[in-house]
Design a protein around this motif. Structure first.
Motif, PDB file in Angstrom:
ATOM      1  N   VAL A 269       0.987   1.354  -3.935  1.00 49.56           N
ATOM      2  CA  VAL A 269      -0.122   1.481  -4.649  1.00 49.56           C
ATOM      3  C   VAL A 269      -0.924   3.092  -4.372  1.00 49.56           C
ATOM      4  CG1 VAL A 269      -2.731   0.967  -5.073  1.00 49.56           C
ATOM      5  CG2 VAL A 269      -0.740  -0.895  -4.594  1.00 49.56           C
ATOM      6  N   ALA A 270      -0.736   3.644  -2.913  1.00 48.42           N
ATOM      7  CA  ALA A 270      -1.175   4.901  -2.859  1.00 48.42           C
ATOM      8  C   ALA A 270      -0.348   6.087  -3.075  1.00 48.42           C
ATOM      9  CB  ALA A 270      -1.143   5.010  -1.261  1.00 48.42           C
ATOM     10  N   ASP A 271       1.055   5.472  -3.857  1.00 52.06           N
ATOM     11  CA  ASP A 271       1.793   6.582  -4.280  1.00 52.06           C
ATOM     12  C   ASP A 271       1.682   6.519  -5.852  1.00 52.06           C
ATOM     13  OD1 ASP A 271       3.911   8.576  -3.767  1.00 52.06           O
ATOM     14  OD2 ASP A 271       5.239   7.106  -4.632  1.00 52.06           O
TER      15      ASP A 271
ATOM     16  N   SER B 201      -3.425   9.017   1.635  1.00 53.26           N
ATOM     17  CA  SER B 201      -2.755  10.366   1.238  1.00 53.26           C
ATOM     18  C   SER B 201      -2.348  11.300   2.000  1.00 53.26           C
ATOM     19  CB  SER B 201      -3.758  10.763  -0.136  1.00 53.26           C
ATOM     20  OG  SER B 201      -4.061   9.848  -1.203  1.00 53.26           O
TER      21      SER B 201
ATOM     22  N   ARG C  82      -9.402   3.607  -0.211  1.00 56.91           N
ATOM     23  CA  ARG C  82      -8.084   3.175   0.478  1.00 56.91           C
ATOM     24  C   ARG C  82      -7.047   4.239   0.265  1.00 56.91           C
ATOM     25  NH1 ARG C  82      -6.063   1.803   5.374  1.00 56.91           N
ATOM     26  NH2 ARG C  82      -4.212   0.405   5.184  1.00 56.91           N
ATOM     27  N   THR C  83      -6.727   4.548  -0.949  1.00 52.53           N
ATOM     28  CA  THR C  83      -5.717   5.602  -1.381  1.00 52.53           C
ATOM     29  C   THR C  83      -6.106   6.934  -0.518  1.00 52.53           C
ATOM     30  OG1 THR C  83      -5.340   4.667  -3.649  1.00 52.53           O
ATOM     31  CG2 THR C  83      -4.799   6.898  -3.324  1.00 52.53           C
TER      32      THR C  83
ATOM     33  N   TYR D 124      -5.373  -4.566  -0.144  1.00 51.32           N
ATOM     34  CA  TYR D 124      -4.841  -3.129  -0.059  1.00 51.32           C
ATOM     35  C   TYR D 124      -5.951  -2.515   0.788  1.00 51.32           C
ATOM     36  CZ  TYR D 124      -3.978   1.677  -1.891  1.00 51.32           C
ATOM     37  OH  TYR D 124      -3.867   3.166  -1.862  1.00 51.32           O
TER      38      TYR D 124
ATOM     39  N   VAL E 247     -10.192   0.503  -4.207  1.00 50.02           N
ATOM     40  CA  VAL E 247      -8.859   1.252  -4.304  1.00 50.02           C
ATOM     41  C   VAL E 247      -8.899   2.458  -3.881  1.00 50.02           C
ATOM     42  CG1 VAL E 247      -6.777   1.469  -5.897  1.00 50.02           C
ATOM     43  CG2 VAL E 247      -8.004  -0.624  -5.728  1.00 50.02           C
TER      44      VAL E 247
ATOM     45  N   TRP F 147      -0.306   1.859  -9.430  1.00 48.03           N
ATOM     46  CA  TRP F 147      -1.458   0.905  -9.435  1.00 48.03           C
ATOM     47  C   TRP F 147      -1.204  -0.624 -10.069  1.00 48.03           C
ATOM     48  CZ3 TRP F 147      -6.974   2.626  -9.668  1.00 48.03           C
ATOM     49  CH2 TRP F 147      -7.327   3.748  -8.561  1.00 48.03           C
TER      50      TRP F 147
ATOM     51  N   GLY G 213       0.885  -1.035   0.057  1.00 43.69           N
ATOM     52  CA  GLY G 213      -0.098  -0.016  -0.073  1.00 43.69           C
ATOM     53  C   GLY G 213       0.833   1.196  -0.063  1.00 43.69           C
ATOM     54  N   LEU G 214       1.789   1.425   0.888  1.00 43.27           N
ATOM     55  CA  LEU G 214       2.518   2.629   1.042  1.00 43.27           C
ATOM     56  C   LEU G 214       3.701   2.163   2.182  1.00 43.27           C
ATOM     57  CD1 LEU G 214       2.529   5.432  -0.108  1.00 43.27           C
ATOM     58  CD2 LEU G 214       1.636   6.213   2.024  1.00 43.27           C
TER      59      LEU G 214
ATOM     60  N   PRO H 226      -0.675  -0.866   5.448  1.00 44.06           N
ATOM     61  CA  PRO H 226      -0.184  -0.252   4.208  1.00 44.06           C
ATOM     62  C   PRO H 226       1.347  -0.723   3.781  1.00 44.06           C
ATOM     63  CG  PRO H 226      -0.238   1.505   5.984  1.00 44.06           C
ATOM     64  CD  PRO H 226      -0.969   0.264   6.431  1.00 44.06           C
TER      65      PRO H 226
END
Length: 299
Positions: free
Chosen positions: A131-133, A299, A294-295, A191, A291, A136, A118-119, A196
Protein backbone atom coordinates in the motif's frame (compact mmCIF):
# COMPACT_ATOMS: atom_id res chain seq x y z
CA UNK A 1 -62.54 0.75 21.31
CA UNK A 2 -59.58 2.15 19.34
CA UNK A 3 -58.52 5.69 20.14
CA UNK A 4 -57.68 8.25 17.45
CA UNK A 5 -53.98 8.79 16.78
CA UNK A 6 -52.37 11.70 18.53
CA UNK A 7 -48.95 12.55 19.81
CA UNK A 8 -47.41 9.05 20.20
CA UNK A 9 -45.35 10.02 23.23
CA UNK A 10 -47.81 12.42 24.84
CA UNK A 11 -48.78 10.15 27.72
CA UNK A 12 -45.18 9.19 28.33
CA UNK A 13 -44.11 12.82 28.42
CA UNK A 14 -46.90 13.65 30.85
CA UNK A 15 -46.17 10.83 33.29
CA UNK A 16 -42.45 10.41 32.82
CA UNK A 17 -43.07 6.71 32.16
CA UNK A 18 -42.46 4.50 29.12
CA UNK A 19 -44.27 5.16 25.81
CA UNK A 20 -47.82 3.90 25.37
CA UNK A 21 -49.54 2.55 22.26
CA UNK A 22 -50.77 5.39 20.05
CA UNK A 23 -54.09 3.55 19.55
CA UNK A 24 -54.43 2.30 23.13
CA UNK A 25 -53.01 5.01 25.44
CA UNK A 26 -53.30 2.85 28.55
CA UNK A 27 -50.96 0.14 27.24
CA UNK A 28 -47.22 0.57 27.79
CA UNK A 29 -44.93 -0.78 25.06
CA UNK A 30 -41.32 -0.80 23.97
CA UNK A 31 -42.07 -1.59 20.32
CA UNK A 32 -42.38 1.03 17.59
CA UNK A 33 -43.61 0.90 14.01
CA UNK A 34 -40.61 0.53 11.69
CA UNK A 35 -42.06 3.11 9.28
CA UNK A 36 -43.58 5.92 11.35
CA UNK A 37 -41.88 5.05 14.68
CA UNK A 38 -45.11 5.37 16.70
CA UNK A 39 -45.34 3.09 19.77
CA UNK A 40 -47.56 0.06 19.17
CA UNK A 41 -48.85 -2.65 21.51
CA UNK A 42 -48.99 -6.38 20.66
CA UNK A 43 -52.61 -6.07 19.49
CA UNK A 44 -51.66 -3.40 16.95
CA UNK A 45 -48.40 -4.94 15.73
CA UNK A 46 -48.49 -6.25 12.15
CA UNK A 47 -45.59 -8.44 10.98
CA UNK A 48 -43.43 -6.75 8.33
CA UNK A 49 -40.34 -7.85 6.42
CA UNK A 50 -38.33 -6.19 9.19
CA UNK A 51 -39.90 -5.70 12.63
CA UNK A 52 -43.52 -4.59 12.92
CA UNK A 53 -45.72 -1.89 11.42
CA UNK A 54 -48.79 -0.11 12.77
CA UNK A 55 -52.22 -0.62 11.16
CA UNK A 56 -52.16 2.86 9.59
CA UNK A 57 -48.86 2.26 7.80
CA UNK A 58 -50.06 -1.15 6.63
CA UNK A 59 -53.17 0.46 5.10
CA UNK A 60 -51.07 3.13 3.45
CA UNK A 61 -48.67 0.55 2.07
CA UNK A 62 -51.53 -1.41 0.55
CA UNK A 63 -52.78 1.67 -1.28
CA UNK A 64 -55.94 2.19 0.75
CA UNK A 65 -54.74 5.33 2.51
CA UNK A 66 -54.20 8.81 1.21
CA UNK A 67 -50.45 9.22 1.79
CA UNK A 68 -48.45 10.25 -1.31
CA UNK A 69 -45.85 7.65 -0.32
CA UNK A 70 -48.36 4.85 0.11
CA UNK A 71 -46.83 2.78 -2.70
CA UNK A 72 -43.25 3.42 -1.59
CA UNK A 73 -42.70 1.31 1.53
CA UNK A 74 -39.38 1.89 3.24
CA UNK A 75 -37.08 -0.12 5.45
CA UNK A 76 -36.27 0.83 9.01
CA UNK A 77 -33.36 2.95 7.77
CA UNK A 78 -35.34 4.56 4.95
CA UNK A 79 -34.16 2.32 2.12
CA UNK A 80 -36.40 0.98 -0.61
CA UNK A 81 -37.87 -2.45 0.10
CA UNK A 82 -36.64 -4.72 -2.71
CA UNK A 83 -38.24 -7.83 -4.16
CA UNK A 84 -35.15 -9.81 -3.14
CA UNK A 85 -33.92 -8.37 0.18
CA UNK A 86 -30.82 -10.61 0.07
CA UNK A 87 -29.46 -9.77 -3.39
CA UNK A 88 -26.39 -7.78 -2.26
CA UNK A 89 -25.57 -10.43 0.34
CA UNK A 90 -25.68 -13.09 -2.38
CA UNK A 91 -23.49 -11.04 -4.72
CA UNK A 92 -20.88 -10.40 -2.02
CA UNK A 93 -20.87 -14.08 -1.12
CA UNK A 94 -20.44 -15.02 -4.79
CA UNK A 95 -17.48 -12.63 -5.20
CA UNK A 96 -15.73 -14.13 -2.18
CA UNK A 97 -16.30 -17.69 -3.37
CA UNK A 98 -15.22 -16.87 -6.93
CA UNK A 99 -11.94 -15.38 -5.70
CA UNK A 100 -11.38 -18.38 -3.44
CA UNK A 101 -11.77 -20.70 -6.43
CA UNK A 102 -9.35 -18.51 -8.38
CA UNK A 103 -6.83 -18.76 -5.53
CA UNK A 104 -7.13 -22.55 -5.56
CA UNK A 105 -6.58 -22.55 -9.32
CA UNK A 106 -3.57 -20.20 -9.38
CA UNK A 107 -1.88 -21.05 -6.11
CA UNK A 108 -0.26 -18.29 -4.07
CA UNK A 109 0.41 -15.98 -7.00
CA UNK A 110 -3.00 -14.30 -6.83
CA UNK A 111 -2.72 -13.95 -3.06
CA UNK A 112 0.63 -12.21 -3.39
CA UNK A 113 -0.85 -9.76 -5.89
CA UNK A 114 -4.01 -8.89 -3.94
CA UNK A 115 -3.45 -9.39 -0.21
CA UNK A 116 -3.00 -6.51 2.22
CA UNK A 117 0.64 -5.68 2.86
CA UNK A 118 2.11 -2.36 3.89
CA UNK A 119 5.57 -2.50 2.32
CA UNK A 120 7.70 -5.50 1.42
CA UNK A 121 9.69 -7.11 -1.35
CA UNK A 122 7.91 -9.54 -3.63
CA UNK A 123 9.64 -12.89 -3.17
CA UNK A 124 9.21 -13.63 -6.89
CA UNK A 125 10.53 -10.39 -8.37
CA UNK A 126 12.22 -8.76 -5.35
CA UNK A 127 10.45 -5.53 -6.24
CA UNK A 128 8.93 -3.34 -3.55
CA UNK A 129 5.18 -3.90 -3.24
CA UNK A 130 2.44 -2.76 -0.86
CA UNK A 131 0.00 0.00 0.00
CA UNK A 132 2.81 2.41 0.87
CA UNK A 133 4.19 1.91 -2.65
CA UNK A 134 0.93 3.14 -4.15
CA UNK A 135 -1.02 -0.13 -4.33
CA UNK A 136 -4.05 1.18 -2.46
CA UNK A 137 -6.30 -1.34 -4.19
CA UNK A 138 -4.95 -3.94 -1.74
CA UNK A 139 -7.06 -2.34 1.00
CA UNK A 140 -10.15 -3.48 -0.95
CA UNK A 141 -9.03 -6.69 -2.68
CA UNK A 142 -7.79 -8.20 0.57
CA UNK A 143 -11.37 -7.99 1.91
CA UNK A 144 -12.51 -10.63 -0.61
CA UNK A 145 -9.49 -12.93 -0.48
CA UNK A 146 -9.17 -16.26 1.37
CA UNK A 147 -6.68 -19.12 1.26
CA UNK A 148 -8.07 -21.70 3.70
CA UNK A 149 -11.41 -23.49 3.43
CA UNK A 150 -12.16 -22.99 7.16
CA UNK A 151 -11.45 -19.26 6.82
CA UNK A 152 -13.87 -18.64 3.97
CA UNK A 153 -16.34 -21.09 5.50
CA UNK A 154 -16.65 -19.18 8.78
CA UNK A 155 -16.72 -15.80 7.06
CA UNK A 156 -19.36 -16.76 4.51
CA UNK A 157 -21.59 -18.28 7.18
CA UNK A 158 -21.30 -15.02 9.07
CA UNK A 159 -22.04 -13.03 5.93
CA UNK A 160 -25.20 -15.02 5.24
CA UNK A 161 -26.52 -15.12 8.81
CA UNK A 162 -25.81 -11.48 9.56
CA UNK A 163 -25.97 -9.92 6.11
CA UNK A 164 -29.39 -11.11 5.02
CA UNK A 165 -31.40 -9.55 7.91
CA UNK A 166 -29.25 -6.42 7.87
CA UNK A 167 -29.79 -5.92 4.16
CA UNK A 168 -33.53 -6.31 4.67
CA UNK A 169 -33.47 -3.76 7.49
CA UNK A 170 -31.20 -1.17 5.86
CA UNK A 171 -31.85 -1.54 2.15
CA UNK A 172 -29.33 -2.49 -0.51
CA UNK A 173 -27.34 0.74 -0.81
CA UNK A 174 -26.95 1.33 2.91
CA UNK A 175 -26.07 -2.30 3.55
CA UNK A 176 -23.40 -2.24 0.83
CA UNK A 177 -21.93 0.94 2.31
CA UNK A 178 -21.86 -0.72 5.76
CA UNK A 179 -20.08 -3.81 4.44
CA UNK A 180 -17.47 -2.02 2.34
CA UNK A 181 -16.66 0.71 4.85
CA UNK A 182 -16.37 -1.80 7.71
CA UNK A 183 -13.99 -3.89 5.64
CA UNK A 184 -11.98 -0.82 4.66
CA UNK A 185 -11.73 0.27 8.28
CA UNK A 186 -10.39 -3.16 9.20
CA UNK A 187 -7.81 -2.96 6.40
CA UNK A 188 -6.82 0.57 7.39
CA UNK A 189 -6.28 -0.29 11.06
CA UNK A 190 -4.23 -3.35 10.05
CA UNK A 191 -2.12 -1.19 7.76
CA UNK A 192 -1.69 1.42 10.49
CA UNK A 193 -0.74 -0.90 13.37
CA UNK A 194 0.68 -4.14 11.97
CA UNK A 195 4.23 -4.63 10.75
CA UNK A 196 4.59 -3.29 7.20
CA UNK A 197 5.68 -6.67 5.84
CA UNK A 198 2.88 -8.61 7.57
CA UNK A 199 0.37 -9.90 4.99
CA UNK A 200 -3.34 -9.93 5.82
CA UNK A 201 -6.42 -11.11 3.97
CA UNK A 202 -10.03 -12.11 4.53
CA UNK A 203 -13.53 -10.70 4.94
CA UNK A 204 -13.34 -10.79 8.75
CA UNK A 205 -13.21 -7.01 9.14
CA UNK A 206 -16.42 -6.61 7.16
CA UNK A 207 -18.08 -9.49 9.03
CA UNK A 208 -17.21 -7.94 12.39
CA UNK A 209 -18.74 -4.72 11.08
CA UNK A 210 -21.96 -6.61 10.36
CA UNK A 211 -21.84 -8.13 13.84
CA UNK A 212 -21.51 -4.71 15.45
CA UNK A 213 -24.31 -3.34 13.27
CA UNK A 214 -26.54 -6.27 14.25
CA UNK A 215 -26.10 -5.38 17.92
CA UNK A 216 -27.08 -1.76 17.22
CA UNK A 217 -30.11 -2.84 15.17
CA UNK A 218 -31.33 -5.29 17.80
CA UNK A 219 -31.03 -2.59 20.45
CA UNK A 220 -32.96 -0.21 18.19
CA UNK A 221 -35.73 -2.81 17.76
CA UNK A 222 -35.84 -3.59 21.50
CA UNK A 223 -34.95 -7.23 20.87
CA UNK A 224 -33.21 -9.48 23.38
CA UNK A 225 -29.52 -8.52 23.25
CA UNK A 226 -28.14 -11.65 24.92
CA UNK A 227 -27.65 -13.80 21.79
CA UNK A 228 -25.72 -11.18 19.83
CA UNK A 229 -23.65 -10.17 22.87
CA UNK A 230 -22.68 -13.79 23.50
CA UNK A 231 -21.76 -14.20 19.83
CA UNK A 232 -19.69 -11.02 19.93
CA UNK A 233 -17.90 -12.10 23.12
CA UNK A 234 -17.03 -15.50 21.62
CA UNK A 235 -15.68 -13.92 18.45
CA UNK A 236 -13.55 -11.47 20.42
CA UNK A 237 -12.25 -14.37 22.52
CA UNK A 238 -11.18 -16.22 19.38
CA UNK A 239 -9.70 -13.01 17.96
CA UNK A 240 -7.26 -12.59 20.84
CA UNK A 241 -6.53 -16.25 21.65
CA UNK A 242 -6.12 -17.94 18.26
CA UNK A 243 -2.80 -17.53 16.49
CA UNK A 244 -2.60 -16.16 12.98
CA UNK A 245 -5.61 -13.84 13.33
CA UNK A 246 -5.27 -10.16 12.43
CA UNK A 247 -7.02 -8.66 15.43
CA UNK A 248 -6.58 -5.21 13.92
CA UNK A 249 -8.98 -6.03 11.07
CA UNK A 250 -11.58 -7.41 13.49
CA UNK A 251 -11.48 -4.41 15.82
CA UNK A 252 -11.36 -1.87 13.00
CA UNK A 253 -14.36 -3.45 11.31
CA UNK A 254 -16.29 -3.77 14.57
CA UNK A 255 -15.82 -0.13 15.58
CA UNK A 256 -16.71 1.11 12.10
CA UNK A 257 -19.78 -1.15 11.92
CA UNK A 258 -21.12 0.12 15.23
CA UNK A 259 -20.53 3.77 14.28
CA UNK A 260 -22.13 3.34 10.87
CA UNK A 261 -25.14 1.47 12.23
CA UNK A 262 -25.80 4.16 14.83
CA UNK A 263 -25.90 6.76 12.09
CA UNK A 264 -28.03 4.59 9.80
CA UNK A 265 -30.74 3.40 12.19
CA UNK A 266 -30.91 6.33 14.62
CA UNK A 267 -30.90 9.14 12.07
CA UNK A 268 -33.90 11.47 12.59
CA UNK A 269 -36.40 11.16 9.76
CA UNK A 270 -36.28 14.88 8.98
CA UNK A 271 -32.52 14.80 8.30
CA UNK A 272 -32.13 11.09 7.61
CA UNK A 273 -30.09 11.29 4.40
CA UNK A 274 -27.77 13.98 5.77
CA UNK A 275 -27.01 12.06 8.96
CA UNK A 276 -26.68 8.67 7.27
CA UNK A 277 -24.39 9.66 4.43
CA UNK A 278 -22.57 12.11 6.68
CA UNK A 279 -21.74 9.21 8.99
CA UNK A 280 -20.48 7.17 6.04
CA UNK A 281 -18.36 10.09 4.85
CA UNK A 282 -16.90 10.55 8.34
CA UNK A 283 -15.89 6.88 8.59
CA UNK A 284 -14.33 7.04 5.13
CA UNK A 285 -12.43 10.18 6.15
CA UNK A 286 -11.02 8.41 9.23
CA UNK A 287 -9.94 5.51 7.00
CA UNK A 288 -8.14 7.91 4.65
CA UNK A 289 -6.41 9.66 7.55
CA UNK A 290 -5.11 6.33 8.90
CA UNK A 291 -3.84 5.25 5.50
CA UNK A 292 -2.15 8.59 4.78
CA UNK A 293 -0.58 8.72 8.23
CA UNK A 294 0.89 5.23 7.91
CA UNK A 295 2.08 5.86 4.35
CA UNK A 296 3.91 8.99 5.52
CA UNK A 297 5.88 6.96 8.07
CA UNK A 298 6.86 4.33 5.49
CA UNK A 299 7.79 6.67 2.64
Amino acid sequence: MDQPPGNPDQSAAATGGPPTCYRHPGRETGIRCTRCERPICPECMVDASVGFQCPDCVREGSGTGHSPTANQPRTLAGGTIAADPRLVTKVLLAINVALFIAVLATGSRLVGDLDLIGLARDYRTYQVVGVADGQWYRLVTAMFLHEEIWHIGFNMLGLWWLGAPLEAALGRTRFLALYLLSGLAGSALTYLVAAPNQPSLGASGAIFGLLGATAVLMRRMNYDMKPVLVLLALNLLFTFTWSGIAWEAHIGGLVAGVALAIGLVHAPRKHRALVQWGTCALVLAVVLVMVLARTATLS
